[in-house]
Design a protein around this motif. Structure first.
Motif, PDB file in Angstrom:
ATOM      1  N   LEU A   7      61.972 -60.347 -40.709  1.00  0.00           N
ATOM      2  CA  LEU A   7      62.000 -61.383 -41.737  1.00  0.00           C
ATOM      3  C   LEU A   7      60.688 -61.516 -42.501  1.00  0.00           C
ATOM      4  O   LEU A   7      60.573 -62.352 -43.402  1.00  0.00           O
ATOM      5  N   GLY A   8      59.701 -60.695 -42.154  1.00  0.00           N
ATOM      6  CA  GLY A   8      58.411 -60.827 -42.806  1.00  0.00           C
ATOM      7  C   GLY A   8      57.716 -62.115 -42.429  1.00  0.00           C
ATOM      8  O   GLY A   8      57.084 -62.758 -43.265  1.00  0.00           O
ATOM      9  N   GLY A   9      57.830 -62.496 -41.166  1.00  0.00           N
ATOM     10  CA  GLY A   9      57.274 -63.768 -40.711  1.00  0.00           C
ATOM     11  C   GLY A   9      56.007 -63.608 -39.900  1.00  0.00           C
ATOM     12  O   GLY A   9      55.481 -62.503 -39.727  1.00  0.00           O
ATOM     13  N   GLU A  10      55.511 -64.731 -39.410  1.00  0.00           N
ATOM     14  CA  GLU A  10      54.349 -64.763 -38.535  1.00  0.00           C
ATOM     15  C   GLU A  10      54.668 -65.639 -37.332  1.00  0.00           C
ATOM     16  O   GLU A  10      55.528 -66.529 -37.407  1.00  0.00           O
ATOM     17  N   ILE A  11      53.985 -65.383 -36.227  1.00  0.00           N
ATOM     18  CA  ILE A  11      54.234 -66.084 -34.973  1.00  0.00           C
ATOM     19  C   ILE A  11      53.391 -67.355 -34.901  1.00  0.00           C
ATOM     20  O   ILE A  11      52.190 -67.331 -35.186  1.00  0.00           O
ATOM     21  N   VAL A  12      54.028 -68.456 -34.491  1.00  0.00           N
ATOM     22  CA  VAL A  12      53.309 -69.689 -34.168  1.00  0.00           C
ATOM     23  C   VAL A  12      53.553 -69.965 -32.686  1.00  0.00           C
ATOM     24  O   VAL A  12      54.675 -70.306 -32.284  1.00  0.00           O
ATOM     25  N   ASN A  13      52.531 -69.774 -31.880  1.00  0.00           N
ATOM     26  CA  ASN A  13      52.651 -69.984 -30.439  1.00  0.00           C
ATOM     27  C   ASN A  13      52.899 -71.453 -30.118  1.00  0.00           C
ATOM     28  O   ASN A  13      52.299 -72.352 -30.715  1.00  0.00           O
ATOM     29  N   ILE A  14      53.805 -71.695 -29.157  1.00  0.00           N
ATOM     30  CA  ILE A  14      54.028 -73.065 -28.694  1.00  0.00           C
ATOM     31  C   ILE A  14      54.027 -73.111 -27.163  1.00  0.00           C
ATOM     32  O   ILE A  14      54.729 -73.878 -26.523  1.00  0.00           O
ATOM     33  N   ASP A  15      53.188 -72.239 -26.579  1.00  0.00           N
ATOM     34  CA  ASP A  15      52.930 -72.220 -25.144  1.00  0.00           C
ATOM     35  C   ASP A  15      51.547 -72.833 -24.933  1.00  0.00           C
ATOM     36  O   ASP A  15      50.547 -72.326 -25.438  1.00  0.00           O
ATOM     37  N   ALA A  16      51.483 -73.921 -24.190  1.00  0.00           N
ATOM     38  CA  ALA A  16      50.236 -74.673 -24.064  1.00  0.00           C
ATOM     39  C   ALA A  16      49.096 -73.811 -23.531  1.00  0.00           C
ATOM     40  O   ALA A  16      47.971 -73.862 -24.044  1.00  0.00           O
ATOM     41  N   MET A  17      49.348 -72.999 -22.508  1.00  0.00           N
ATOM     42  CA  MET A  17      48.267 -72.283 -21.854  1.00  0.00           C
ATOM     43  C   MET A  17      47.846 -71.030 -22.609  1.00  0.00           C
ATOM     44  O   MET A  17      46.751 -70.508 -22.386  1.00  0.00           O
ATOM     45  N   GLN A  18      48.683 -70.528 -23.508  1.00  0.00           N
ATOM     46  CA  GLN A  18      48.264 -69.382 -24.319  1.00  0.00           C
ATOM     47  C   GLN A  18      47.262 -69.782 -25.398  1.00  0.00           C
ATOM     48  O   GLN A  18      46.703 -68.924 -26.085  1.00  0.00           O
ATOM     49  N   GLN A  19      47.006 -71.071 -25.533  1.00  0.00           N
ATOM     50  CA  GLN A  19      45.963 -71.523 -26.447  1.00  0.00           C
ATOM     51  C   GLN A  19      44.568 -71.163 -25.937  1.00  0.00           C
ATOM     52  O   GLN A  19      43.610 -71.140 -26.703  1.00  0.00           O
ATOM     53  N   TYR A  20      44.448 -70.861 -24.639  1.00  0.00           N
ATOM     54  CA  TYR A  20      43.135 -70.662 -24.026  1.00  0.00           C
ATOM     55  C   TYR A  20      42.655 -69.218 -24.132  1.00  0.00           C
ATOM     56  O   TYR A  20      43.370 -68.284 -23.766  1.00  0.00           O
ATOM     57  N   ARG A  21      41.437 -69.071 -24.630  1.00  0.00           N
ATOM     58  CA  ARG A  21      40.796 -67.772 -24.682  1.00  0.00           C
ATOM     59  C   ARG A  21      40.525 -67.264 -23.270  1.00  0.00           C
ATOM     60  O   ARG A  21      40.036 -68.014 -22.414  1.00  0.00           O
ATOM     61  N   ALA A  40      50.933 -64.303 -19.563  1.00  0.00           N
ATOM     62  CA  ALA A  40      51.793 -63.269 -20.158  1.00  0.00           C
ATOM     63  C   ALA A  40      51.616 -63.197 -21.676  1.00  0.00           C
ATOM     64  O   ALA A  40      52.572 -63.017 -22.427  1.00  0.00           O
ATOM     65  N   LYS A  41      50.386 -63.344 -22.113  1.00  0.00           N
ATOM     66  CA  LYS A  41      50.064 -63.279 -23.543  1.00  0.00           C
ATOM     67  C   LYS A  41      50.306 -61.855 -24.043  1.00  0.00           C
ATOM     68  O   LYS A  41      49.903 -60.881 -23.389  1.00  0.00           O
ATOM     69  N   VAL A  42      50.987 -61.712 -25.170  1.00  0.00           N
ATOM     70  CA  VAL A  42      51.225 -60.381 -25.729  1.00  0.00           C
ATOM     71  C   VAL A  42      49.880 -59.786 -26.136  1.00  0.00           C
ATOM     72  O   VAL A  42      49.150 -60.372 -26.942  1.00  0.00           O
ATOM     73  N   PRO A  43      49.517 -58.601 -25.602  1.00  0.00           N
ATOM     74  CA  PRO A  43      48.238 -57.991 -25.981  1.00  0.00           C
ATOM     75  C   PRO A  43      48.184 -57.717 -27.480  1.00  0.00           C
ATOM     76  O   PRO A  43      49.205 -57.461 -28.122  1.00  0.00           O
ATOM     77  N   ILE A  44      46.980 -57.763 -28.031  1.00  0.00           N
ATOM     78  CA  ILE A  44      46.818 -57.598 -29.474  1.00  0.00           C
ATOM     79  C   ILE A  44      47.421 -56.291 -29.957  1.00  0.00           C
ATOM     80  O   ILE A  44      48.078 -56.241 -31.007  1.00  0.00           O
ATOM     81  N   ASP A  45      47.256 -55.221 -29.179  1.00  0.00           N
ATOM     82  CA  ASP A  45      47.766 -53.919 -29.634  1.00  0.00           C
ATOM     83  C   ASP A  45      49.284 -53.802 -29.526  1.00  0.00           C
ATOM     84  O   ASP A  45      49.855 -52.784 -29.923  1.00  0.00           O
ATOM     85  N   GLN A  46      49.934 -54.842 -28.995  1.00  0.00           N
ATOM     86  CA  GLN A  46      51.398 -54.841 -28.922  1.00  0.00           C
ATOM     87  C   GLN A  46      52.025 -55.882 -29.844  1.00  0.00           C
ATOM     88  O   GLN A  46      53.225 -56.140 -29.782  1.00  0.00           O
ATOM     89  N   ARG A  47      51.224 -56.465 -30.716  1.00  0.00           N
ATOM     90  CA  ARG A  47      51.733 -57.512 -31.614  1.00  0.00           C
ATOM     91  C   ARG A  47      52.271 -56.961 -32.930  1.00  0.00           C
ATOM     92  O   ARG A  47      52.636 -57.729 -33.822  1.00  0.00           O
ATOM     93  N   ILE A  74      51.523 -58.235 -36.461  1.00  0.00           N
ATOM     94  CA  ILE A  74      52.011 -59.550 -36.901  1.00  0.00           C
ATOM     95  C   ILE A  74      50.989 -60.619 -36.522  1.00  0.00           C
ATOM     96  O   ILE A  74      50.541 -60.703 -35.375  1.00  0.00           O
ATOM     97  N   THR A  75      50.643 -61.447 -37.483  1.00  0.00           N
ATOM     98  CA  THR A  75      49.665 -62.509 -37.244  1.00  0.00           C
ATOM     99  C   THR A  75      50.234 -63.554 -36.290  1.00  0.00           C
ATOM    100  O   THR A  75      51.379 -63.977 -36.419  1.00  0.00           O
ATOM    101  N   HIS A  76      49.398 -63.950 -35.324  1.00  0.00           N
ATOM    102  CA  HIS A  76      49.762 -64.988 -34.360  1.00  0.00           C
ATOM    103  C   HIS A  76      48.855 -66.205 -34.567  1.00  0.00           C
ATOM    104  O   HIS A  76      47.641 -66.060 -34.716  1.00  0.00           O
ATOM    105  N   HIS A  77      49.451 -67.382 -34.559  1.00  0.00           N
ATOM    106  CA  HIS A  77      48.717 -68.633 -34.714  1.00  0.00           C
ATOM    107  C   HIS A  77      48.773 -69.434 -33.413  1.00  0.00           C
ATOM    108  O   HIS A  77      49.724 -69.340 -32.645  1.00  0.00           O
ATOM    109  N   GLN A  78      47.759 -70.251 -33.189  1.00  0.00           N
ATOM    110  CA  GLN A  78      47.651 -71.133 -32.010  1.00  0.00           C
ATOM    111  C   GLN A  78      47.586 -70.356 -30.691  1.00  0.00           C
ATOM    112  O   GLN A  78      48.036 -70.831 -29.648  1.00  0.00           O
TER     113      GLN A  78
END
Length: 304
Positions: A30-44, A51-58, A61-65
């Motif tokens: 759809l030409g979209g971007e991901i907005v995370n809504i998992d509380a703990m995936q906000q943490y660096r 189970a954060k999707v690794p950057i090289d497997q995204r 696609i831009t991921h937010h939050q």
């Protein structure tokens, strides 16, 4: 309501159900971007255990939050609500489809239903936190059950932070914790909500395998590294499933094999709560996550 193809899509449901993969498929198509809504995936740095999707497997696609908080910072629905709302509205204005994905229940209601929580009172909060430290989480859960049985039933008896917050809200408002919850109506922006689920035995197998893989992939070393950055002092990050068990093992409370088993048990218990929560939402369209044509079925639901 946002019309046409630019309305957001939310992919929710139990942990380990396959939400991230479907969200990537939808965003890609759809030409979209991901907005995370998992509380703990906000943490660096909390990558393996969430189970954060690794950057090289995204798939580019831009991921937010994702990776927006340090482990010493407190994750709150209010902060997330404001930041994610801005992300969604910016994407819609640009004609991009926000694909909202995750399973943190109150975060979902905060974003899609505008759930506004009462303000906190530092003195009241500190008093309950001191009591938690003094008498333990089981006793605090018993006290919550005495004043607000519904809240106690919905909050894990091991979740000291949420127990304290519920007790604080009850004291400040004189009403049950759930009284601040919104009525389930039309979701913001006309969001289409899809939930994934699987056969219980299959999902349990996936949870066990994912837990095993997390420990094999270095969850313990990840926790050790995060301890150097203040994980133990983090009020919310340190209580994430997997991390709290490894921290206890590293503190000598039990061995790592037990930590792995307790992580599996804790995740499975959390999944049962997620299922119960999401099943109460009549707006959700449920899909079988094991279907071979899952992305096509999800798109039919979105465009239907």
């Amino acid at each position: 309501m946002t019309g046409g193809a630019t309305r957001p899509i939310a992919v929710v449901g139990p942990t380990a159900g396959g939400k991230s993969e479907l969200a990537l498929d939808l965003a890609e198509r759809l030409g979209g971007e991901i907005v995370n809504i998992d509380a703990m995936q906000q943490y660096r740095g909390m990558d393996i255990g969430t189970a954060k999707v690794p950057i090289d497997q995204r798939r580019g696609i831009t991921h937010h939050q994702i990776d927006v908080l340090d482990v010493t910072e407190v994750a709150t629905v209010a902060r997330y609500q404001a930041a994610a709302t801005a992300d969604v509205e910016r994407l819609l204005a640009a004609g991009r489809v926000p694909v909202i994905v995750g399973g943190s229940m109150m975060y979902i209601q905060g974003l899609l239903d505008g759930w506004s929580f009462p303000e906190t009172d530092p003195d009241v909060r500190r008093r309950y936190e001191d009591e938690l430290a003094a008498v333990g989480v089981a006793e605090m859960h018993r006290r919550l059950r005495a004043v607000d049985p519904a809240a106690a039933a919905s909050i894990l008896p091991t979740d000291g932070r949420r127990i304290v917050r519920a007790l604080e809200v009850v004291e400040l408002t004189g009403r049950p914790f759930a009284a601040s919850a919104p009525q389930i109506g039309e979701p913001r922006w006309g969001t289409r909500i899809i939930a994934l689920d699987r056969d219980t035995a299959e999902l349990d197998d996936r949870i066990r395998e994912r837990t095993r893989q997390m420990f094999a992939d270095g969850l313990v070393d990840e926790v050790r590294e995060l301890m150097r950055h203040g994980l133990v002092e983090g009020r919310t990050a340190s209580r994430a499933i997997g991390y709290v068990q490894v921290l206890a093992a590293l503190a000598g409370e039990y061995d790592l094999e037990t930590a792995e088993e307790l992580t599996f048990v804790g995740t499975r218990r959390y999944v049962r709560r997620q299922r119960s929560w999401f099943r109460r939402d009549h707006r959700i369209v449920w899909l079988d996550a094991s279907a071979p044509d899952l992305a096509d079925r999800a798109l039919d639901t979105v465009h239907g």
